[in-house]
Design an enzyme around this catalytic site. Structure first.
Site, PDB file in Angstrom:
ATOM      1  N   GLY A  12      58.529  50.812  40.229  1.00  0.00           N
ATOM      2  CA  GLY A  12      58.663  49.364  40.103  1.00  0.00           C
ATOM      3  C   GLY A  12      58.460  48.892  38.679  1.00  0.00           C
ATOM      4  N   GLY A  16      58.250  42.575  35.792  1.00  0.00           N
ATOM      5  CA  GLY A  16      56.858  42.217  35.970  1.00  0.00           C
ATOM      6  C   GLY A  16      55.868  43.113  35.256  1.00  0.00           C
ATOM      7  N   GLY A  18      54.901  46.137  35.900  1.00  0.00           N
ATOM      8  CA  GLY A  18      55.366  47.506  35.675  1.00  0.00           C
ATOM      9  C   GLY A  18      56.160  47.631  34.392  1.00  0.00           C
ATOM     10  CB  SER A 144      46.203  43.255  46.554  1.00  0.00           C
ATOM     11  OG  SER A 144      45.907  41.872  46.626  1.00  0.00           O
ATOM     12  CE1 TYR A 167      51.542  42.564  48.292  1.00  0.00           C
ATOM     13  CE2 TYR A 167      49.428  41.474  48.582  1.00  0.00           C
ATOM     14  CZ  TYR A 167      50.345  42.131  47.777  1.00  0.00           C
ATOM     15  OH  TYR A 167      50.046  42.351  46.452  1.00  0.00           O
TER      16      TYR A 167
END
Length: 274
Positions: A12, A16, A18, A144, A167
């Site tokens: 990824g 963003g 990454g 997260s 998520y």
């Protein structure tokens, strides 16, 4: 870790945080392997990395919602790369990507569990031989603070579904895997840690959810880079960080029975030999 000539794979990494991490590591002398789905964004990143480092990065295109594509991705990396010093499992989808309704992956699994967790589980297992051979090596799982315990009677959340729950469950699964894998890798020279990089970074994932960004990509990226490069974490493994600070995850992450149930399910779903 001195990044000069180290080989780093960042999933990824065409957008963003990454992308930011890929740029920083390339500038530090690393051989960066970038991954994404969008070849146009990948080419723009490759051009930028070549401009700042003089070295052309390798791009691997793969859709992580398909375990078959994850396997092909890993096979290509193993065929191309004689060593792999760092794996950063950063790719993921948020609570609202592709809409709020429950969706399934190519393999029929709940989409966020499949992309955010199962794909990284499988990729790490397939690349472990190369990481061990390149030791000292590091694995960094981007998780997260948003975590929801797994209901093992309904892991795919067929009842009472919400994107937020899906998520958060996928992110706790990543942390549980991190702790389990650290135990399995003890003495191998490969460390694995997970982190919450920053809260609501200014990324596509956050903007799509309709949330106002609270942190910058640079803040989150620097926290990831700390786990990649930091001398103070060189011998630490199986930990969860909030930014650059070690912290505690949800209680289920430290439940050995729950981790064993998740591991058994993950091995079954991915076809990895335990």
């Amino acid at each position: 870790m001195n990044m000069e000539d180290k080989t780093v794979l960042i999933t990824g990494s065409t957008d963003g945080v990454g992308r930011y991490v890929a740029m920083r590591l390339a500038a530090a002398g690393a051989r960066v392997l970038i991954h994404g789905r969008d070849s146009t964004r990948a080419q723009a990143l490759c051009d930028e990395i070549k401009r700042i480092s003089g070295r052309e990065p390798m791009f691997y295109q793969a859709d992580l919602s398909s375990l078959a594509e994850v396997r092909e991705f890993a096979e290509l990396v193993l065929a191309d790369q004689e060593r792999l010093d760092v794996l950063i499992s950063n790719a993921g989808i948020g609570s609202q990507n592709e809409g709020p309704a429950r969706q399934t992956s190519e393999d029929g699994y709940e989409l966020r569990f499949a992309v955010n967790y199962l794909a990284g589980f499988l990729l790490a297992h397939l690349l472990l031989p190369r990481l061990k051979a390149s030791a000292p090596a590091r694995i960094v799982n981007v998780a997260s603070l948003g975590q929801h315990p797994i209901d093992f009677d309904d892991v795919m959340i067929t009842k009472n579904y919400s994107g937020g729950r899906a998520y958060a469950q996928s992110k706790l699964s990543q942390i549980m895997f991190t702790i389990d894998l650290a135990d399995a890798l003890r003495g191998s020279g490969v460390t694995v840690n997970a982190l919450h990089p920053a809260t609501y970074m200014n990324t596509t994932m956050v903007r799509v959810s309709g949330t106002t960004p609270l942190s910058t990509v640079e803040q989150g990226g620097d926290a990831i880079l700390h786990l990649v490069q930091g001398d103070d974490v060189a011998d630490k493994s199986g930990l969860f960080f909030d930014g650059k600070r070690e912290t505690r995850a949800h209680a289920q992450a430290y439940d050995a029975d729950a981790r064993q149930r998740l591991r058994a399910l993950s091995l079954k779903l991915t076809g990895v030999k335990g």
